[in-house]
Write an enzyme that holds these catalytic residues in place. Sequence first.
Site, PDB file in Angstrom:
ATOM      1  N   ASP A 171       0.860  -1.168   0.000  1.00  0.00           N
ATOM      2  CA  ASP A 171       0.000   0.000   0.000  1.00  0.00           C
ATOM      3  C   ASP A 171       0.904   1.227   0.000  1.00  0.00           C
ATOM      4  O   ASP A 171       1.462   1.592   1.023  1.00  0.00           O
ATOM      5  CB  ASP A 171      -0.868  -0.050   1.264  1.00  0.00           C
ATOM      6  CG  ASP A 171      -1.825   1.111   1.334  1.00  0.00           C
ATOM      7  OD1 ASP A 171      -1.802   1.959   0.423  1.00  0.00           O
ATOM      8  OD2 ASP A 171      -2.599   1.179   2.303  1.00  0.00           O
ATOM      9  N   ASP A 229       0.897   4.592   0.058  1.00  0.00           N
ATOM     10  CA  ASP A 229      -0.024   5.681   0.324  1.00  0.00           C
ATOM     11  C   ASP A 229       0.775   6.877   0.826  1.00  0.00           C
ATOM     12  O   ASP A 229       1.688   6.719   1.630  1.00  0.00           O
ATOM     13  CB  ASP A 229      -1.004   5.214   1.402  1.00  0.00           C
ATOM     14  CG  ASP A 229      -2.142   6.191   1.570  1.00  0.00           C
ATOM     15  OD1 ASP A 229      -3.287   5.797   1.318  1.00  0.00           O
ATOM     16  OD2 ASP A 229      -1.879   7.344   1.966  1.00  0.00           O
ATOM     17  N   ASP A 279      -8.940 -16.942  17.817  1.00  0.00           N
ATOM     18  CA  ASP A 279      -9.896 -16.403  18.790  1.00  0.00           C
ATOM     19  C   ASP A 279     -10.004 -14.894  18.782  1.00  0.00           C
ATOM     20  O   ASP A 279     -10.865 -14.342  19.428  1.00  0.00           O
ATOM     21  CB  ASP A 279      -9.545 -16.812  20.236  1.00  0.00           C
ATOM     22  CG  ASP A 279      -9.851 -18.278  20.455  1.00  0.00           C
ATOM     23  OD1 ASP A 279     -10.770 -18.771  19.790  1.00  0.00           O
ATOM     24  OD2 ASP A 279      -9.166 -18.902  21.269  1.00  0.00           O
TER      25      ASP A 279
END
Lengths: 358, 406
Positions: B99, B101, B312
Amino acid sequence: MDPDLKYAYYPFTSWASDYVKHSGKSIERLLDGIFGRDVINRAKERVTQAIRGDITNAFEDKDIPDIVDIEKELFSYPVARIFVSCIGDHYLIKRYALAEAEAAHVHMKAEEPEFLEKLAGEFNIQCMLDRHDFQIHFADYLRFASRMHDPEWKLVNRRLENGYVPVNKKDFVRLLQEAIRDRIQSSLPLNLSPALKSSFSSHIADISRHFEELKAEFRSDDFGEANSECFPPCIKHMLALIQAGQNLAHSARFALTSFLANIGMGAEDIINIYRVSPDFDEGQTSYQVKHILGSSGKAYTAPNCATMATYGNCFGKEIICDWISHPLSFYRKKMDYDGKGARREENAGASVESTTNE
Amino acid sequence: MNERTKEFIRNKFREYYQSTSLQLPPRFEQREWGFIFFDESFPDIVMRRHKSFMTAWEAIDYIRTMVPAHAFHSAAYYVSPSAPTMQEKGWQGADLIFDIDADHLPIKWTTYKEMLQRTKEELLKLLGFLREDFAIAEDDIEIVFSGGRGYHIHVRDSRLIGLGSPERREIVDYVKGPDLGQFFEKKTGSEEGANGRRKAYKRFEVKYGEGGWDGRINKSIVDFVDTIRQMPKDKALEVLMSYECFKKRRNAEDFFDMFQDERRIQLIKERGTIDIRRGSAKFWRSLIEESIKRESISMDMPSINIGKGTPDEPVTADVKRLIRLPTSIHGGYGFRVTPLMLEGLEGFNPLNDAIVFGDDLIRVNVTKTSDVEIKDNRYVLKIGKQSLPEHLAIFLMCRGAAEYEP
Ligand code: SF4
């Protein structure tokens, strides 16, 4: 087809297990007879030696092992796996896989590069032999190298060209060791029938005894003068993880070591606590611990609660946690509340006072 | 953004989605999808996630009817992409996503256009690493303009899909560049001196190499030396003096003279022997530091979040785990998340080529003064009601700088 010595050295390979499969010797049949007895004894030895540390070379005192020797060694591997699976302990599995991989490492060091290339194929490692060195695809390199701590293993410190990383034989063998460890560890425990389990019950009992002894030896309730009952929940949790055979993240190791150092524990005692870790490495642990303890005797201060929380190391907060902002203060407060103030003065008091930075 | 504006933009987005052919990522059935809608809370972000689609028709129909403001899919592949927890999802692998950015890069810019130009430079550098050092095939790389402040790269090499976070971190660390120190090796030994007697030496050498970072650094040293050699003396001294370590002109002159010595140059080029005279290591150090800085990519870790999570762990609204759907529209800009070809990259101008809306005049109330360059026009906008071309109007509304005012 006669078994090659290599089958005995690398019993986890597909060729070795094919040989076992096609030999016509079933596990059940092994239970009787002299051959079977020897196999079982060696299998037991494999596991108990793994528990203690190193699996020894079975052929050390033999000049030229014969077919029977080789077969015994080879068959002892699947039987050892059955034993480990019967006990089923996560920590034992890790420890066993590591010892097997290390035993293979000893043999691999003496192998020709061509053979090592073939062995790498077993683990779907894309590589090319380049005179005496190897070129390994970076994805395969990373699968195993990304877990090594030494900066020399970092990809950025290697020469990466056209997707391949050149490595020398020594490093290549080290990477293969990790591949072997992964394979053995991920294939255990085996799913065994209760009947098979019970037929080995007496052997299992023997091995379990060794294993329990080891665990007892290393059970880290030896905190010297320090009072482990007054440890904050985060520290207790880390100790429990180590006991359960898990490896701690770097930040957790740092927090635990510096905490223990700050309450006055010495390097040796702290190293002993880590000894039970599955991939315990004496040299490396002692280096890390001594670094945190500091050469001048001035240890790093343990991280405060906010830092602990940032790294996900604050675990199982108790009421006292609301009143303090440092695990060391937790310890000090708890010692006071438990009426052990006097003891604190004598032992850990000084170091707690001098190292907290609240 | 008021309700009337939302309704207007949503209708425009709908027109786009109904007329365009949406591109779905490979193995879309195994991915988790997330959407942000033009609902009451918009533009605040409330992401609806754990969506999954079994067929392409279902996915496209969903987007065409629901008309999201933002559309994302996971980089990861799951057994059950719509399950609420990571454990139940069953992670199977993930594309390697970068990414690039502007928010994650320590770059400076003054205009949006300049910012996009800078991010594109970083993109090209990164592509260089992926293609050369990592030898990733062109077919396995998808380059996308993010619709906002940068670019995304989706790498879909089957050998990389199974890599975990530590392995991916290593890849990021690689492109972020090496530590300076590792290039200096202290060599000790002995060699024959001018008088024929052996003498001991101790010097620094730069690790000499052809591939990867070694090669990059080596090349920049050789290039530098060659450039200096070809310059007239005055000009060369000027360049050398710009390095802090040359305090006196004499020092720089010494260096310049040394560069005229063929034998020295050979040593530098072939063996990386740069510790030629006392204090010279300092100069090379800054030169190498400079080239690492120039060639490396600064990026933050979000680019390697692979959505594996720990067992979890409840799935949080972590947007970074999802990546924008190429060919969708970025609801914060109104630009198309545009898939790009390697060849056309140089000439790609997002402020022209990522615009899907037309030129019809739309009445809006500009609420913030703005200076916008779009479709080769520059607009300096004052607050108040006015008619603006649709593409500009939608951009301003998406940015929260205007409201629809028919
Ligand atoms: S609050 Fe502090 S002392 Fe308590 S568990 Fe968290 S880190 Fe440990």
